[in-house]
Design a protein around this motif. Structure first.
Motif, short mmCIF file in Angstrom:
data_model
loop_
_atom_site.label_atom_id
_atom_site.label_comp_id
_atom_site.label_asym_id
_atom_site.label_seq_id
_atom_site.Cartn_x
_atom_site.Cartn_y
_atom_site.Cartn_z
N SER A 301 0.84 -1.24 0.01
CA SER A 301 -0.01 -0.06 0.02
C SER A 301 0.92 1.33 0.12
CB SER A 301 -1.00 0.08 1.19
OG SER A 301 -0.15 0.04 2.57
N LYS A 302 0.41 2.35 -0.26
CA LYS A 302 0.96 3.68 -0.24
C LYS A 302 1.16 4.20 1.20
CE LYS A 302 -0.30 5.21 -4.92
NZ LYS A 302 -0.92 6.08 -5.75
N THR A 303 2.30 4.84 1.37
CA THR A 303 2.32 5.38 2.54
C THR A 303 3.11 6.95 2.51
OG1 THR A 303 3.44 5.17 5.03
CG2 THR A 303 4.62 4.33 3.12
N ASP A 304 3.64 7.53 3.13
CA ASP A 304 4.26 8.68 3.15
C ASP A 304 5.80 8.56 2.60
OD1 ASP A 304 2.09 10.27 4.00
OD2 ASP A 304 2.81 10.33 6.17
N LYS A 307 6.34 3.23 -0.41
CA LYS A 307 5.31 2.13 -0.11
C LYS A 307 5.51 1.37 1.28
CE LYS A 307 4.10 2.54 -4.44
NZ LYS A 307 2.73 2.89 -5.07
N ARG A 308 4.44 0.71 1.30
CA ARG A 308 4.36 -0.12 2.72
C ARG A 308 4.21 -1.56 2.34
NH1 ARG A 308 0.16 2.05 5.38
NH2 ARG A 308 1.60 3.31 6.81
N SER A 310 3.05 -5.11 3.85
CA SER A 310 2.67 -6.12 5.05
C SER A 310 2.65 -7.40 4.86
CB SER A 310 1.37 -5.51 5.55
OG SER A 310 1.17 -4.19 5.79
N GLU A 344 8.73 1.14 4.19
CA GLU A 344 8.13 0.40 5.45
C GLU A 344 7.84 -0.99 5.18
OE1 GLU A 344 4.88 1.23 9.12
OE2 GLU A 344 4.87 2.48 7.20
#
Length: 436
Positions: A301-304, A307-308, A310, A344
Motif C-alpha cells: 500500500s502507499k504511505t508517506d 510504499k508499505r 505487510s 516500511e
C-alpha cells in the motif's frame, strides 16, 4: 533539414572556390605547402559533397526495406571523408620528403599569401557553422566535414608563416611545413574514421551499456537488468533491454527519456519486462532469511514517502519469542532494502501449525462453520451464509430478530470475527447481520 542542406551546399561551393585559388597560387609559386593546401581543399570539396548526399539520404524516415532508417549512410560518409583525408596527408608527407632530398625552386610573391589569408577567413566561418550542426545532429559526416575546415584554418596559418620564412631564404621550411600540416590532422582523421567504422559494425562503447544499466536500476520498481544490447549511429542510439520489475514500474517512454537525458542522445528503446508480483518478490527475499519457512498474506500500500509492505512470515512454532522477533526484524529490513520504493515493512510472525497452513480451503471453511455454529448455540441468532475465498477473505452473515438490541448484535458479530481470526489470523473478515 532545409537549413542544413543550405549550409552543406555553401560549404561545398566555398571548398571549390578555395581549391581553385590555391591551385593557381601553387602552380605560380611551385610551393609544396600551397599545393598540399590545394589538395586538402579539393578533398574538402569531395568530402562536403559526400556529406551533403549522405546526410540528405540518412535523414529519410524508415521504410519497408530499411526498418531502422538510413542513418548508417551518414557513418559511411564519415568513413569516406576520413579515408580521403588520411590518403591526402600521406601523399603530402611523401612529397615533402622528396623535396627535402631534392629542393625545387620556389618563388613567393604577394598572391599566395593573399590567397591563404582569404582561405583562413572562409574556413573559420565554415568550421564554426559545421561544428554547431554536428553537435545538434550528431552526424559523423558533418563532424568529418567540420574537421576538414578546422584543419584548413591551422594549415593555412602554418603555410602563411612558411611562405614568409621562404621569402627570408629558409626554403627547407616549405616541405617541413607540409609534413607538419599532415601529421597535425592525421590523428583526428583516423579518429573520425574509426568511430564511423564502429557505427557501421555496431560496435558500442561499454561505458554506454553501463550508463543504460545504471539509469534502469535507479528507477523505482526495476529489480534487475537482465540484458542490455545497443548500437549507435552518430548521435542516435538503438537500445534493447530486458528487465525484471515489480508490480509498479516505469513506462518505456519514462525509461527512454531518462536514458536520453543521461547520454544526451536520441534514443529508440525496446523494453522486455518480466513482471513479478509483490508476493513473489517477498518470497524470494524471505529465502535469504534463516528461520522463515514461508510467507503469505502479502500486500503493498502507499504511505508517506513511498510504499508499505505487510506480510505474514511462517516460522517453527517451537522457537522462543526473542528468536521470532529477530526473524521479523531481519525480514523487514531485507524487504525495505530489496524492493525499490518500499520505505516500511510490517511482518507478522505465524507458527507453522496454523490451520491455514496445514488444511485445504474446504477444510478451513468447514472449521469456520463449526466454530460459528458453536457460538450461535443458545441464542436466537442463526447463520444465514458463509463464504471463504483465497487469499483468505471471509464473509459471514448472521440472521437476527428484528427487535434485537443493536449493541448486543454488534458485540456478537465482533465475537464471531475474533473466533474466526483464531483460525485465520491474516484473513480479511467481515461479519454482517440481517433481520427477520
Amino acid at each position: 533539414m532545409e537549413k542544413l542542406n543550405r549550409l552543406l551546399l555553401s560549404s561545398f561551393l566555398a571548398s571549390l572556390l578555395l581549391s581553385a585559388l590555391k591551385l593557381y597560387a601553387g602552380l605560380v609559386t611551385n610551393s609544396l605547402s600551397i599545393i598540399s593546401e590545394f589538395l586538402h581543399s579539393s578533398l574538402d570539396s569531395l568530402t562536403t559533397l559526400i556529406t551533403l548526399l549522405s546526410v540528405r539520404y540518412s535523414m529519410r524516415p524508415p521504410d519497408e526495406t530499411h526498418p531502422y532508417g538510413h542513418r548508417k549512410l551518414d557513418s559511411l560518409g564519415g568513413v569516406l571523408g576520413g579515408f580521403s583525408l588520411i590518403i591526402t596527408m600521406m601523399w603530402v608527407v611523401y612529397e615533402a620528403f622528396k623535396r627535402i632530398i631534392s629542393p625545387p625552386e620556389i618563388e613567393i610573391g604577394i598572391l599566395p599569401i593573399s590567397v591563404m589569408l582569404i582561405s583562413v577567413a572562409v574556413d573559420v566561418e565554415r568550421s564554426r557553422a559545421l561544428r554547431r550542426a554536428a553537435k545538434l545532429t550528431g552526424s559523423r559526416a558533418i563532424e568529418s566535414d567540420s574537421l576538414h575546415f578546422s584543419s584548413d584554418i591551422f594549415t593555412s596559418i602554418t603555410v602563411i608563416l612558411s611562405l614568409l620564412f621562404i621569402r627570408a631564404g629558409l626554403k627547407v621550411l616549405d616541405p617541413i611545413t607540409g609534413v607538419l600540416i599532415s601529421l597535425l590532422f592525421l590523428r583526428s582523421a583516423i579518429k573520425i574514421t574509426k568511430e564511423s567504422l564502429y557505427d557501421l559494425t555496431d560496435r558500442i562503447d561499454p561505458k554506454i551499456i553501463e550508463e543504460i544499466r545504471d539509469v534502469c536500476l535507479s528507477k523505482p520498481g526495476i529489480i534487475s537488468v537482465e540484458r542490455v544490447r545497443a548500437r549507435r549511429v552518430g548521435n542516435f542510439l538503438f537500445a534493447d533491454i530486458s528487465i525484471r520489475v515489480g508490480p509498479e514500474h516505469p513506462s518505456d517512454d519514462e525509461l527512454a527519456e531518462a536514458i536520453r537525458e543521461r547520454l544526451n542522445m536520441d534514443v529508440d528503446l525496446i523494453v522486455e519486462r518480466s513482471v513479478e508480483s509483490i508476493e513473489d518478490l517477498v518470497r524470494g527475499i524471505s529465502k535469504g532469511v534463516s528461520g522463515v519457512l514461508d510467507v503469505h498474506a502479502v500486500s503493498m500500500s502507499k504511505t508517506d514517502g513511498g510504499k508499505r509492505v505487510s506480510l505474514h512470515a511462517v516460522v517453527d512454532p517451537g522457537i522462543e519469542a526473542w528468536r521470532a522477533h529477530e526473524i521479523s526484524d531481519e525480514l523487514e529490513r531485507k524487504v525495505r532494502e530489496g524492493i525499490p520504493g518500499v520505505v516500511e515493512a510490517i511482518v507478522h510472525v505465524d507458527p507453522a501449525d496454523l490451520p491455514i497452513l496445514t488444511h485445504s480451503k474446504d477444510e478451513i471453511e468447514d472449521m469456520i462453520r463449526r466454530k460459528v455454529e458453536e457460538i450461535l448455540k443458545g441464542t436466537d441468532y442463526s447463520l444465514e451464509s458463509l463464504k471463504v475465498d483465497e487469499p483468505w477473505v471471509v464473509t459471514i452473515r448472521i440472521l437476527v430478530p428484528g427487535n434485537s438490541d443493536f449493541r448486543k448484535v454488534h458485540d456478537f458479530t465482533h465475537k464471531v470475527e475474533l473466533a474466526v481470526r483464531e483460525i485465520i489470523p491474516s484473513a480479511n473478515i467481515t461479519v454482517h447481520f440481517s433481520t427477520r
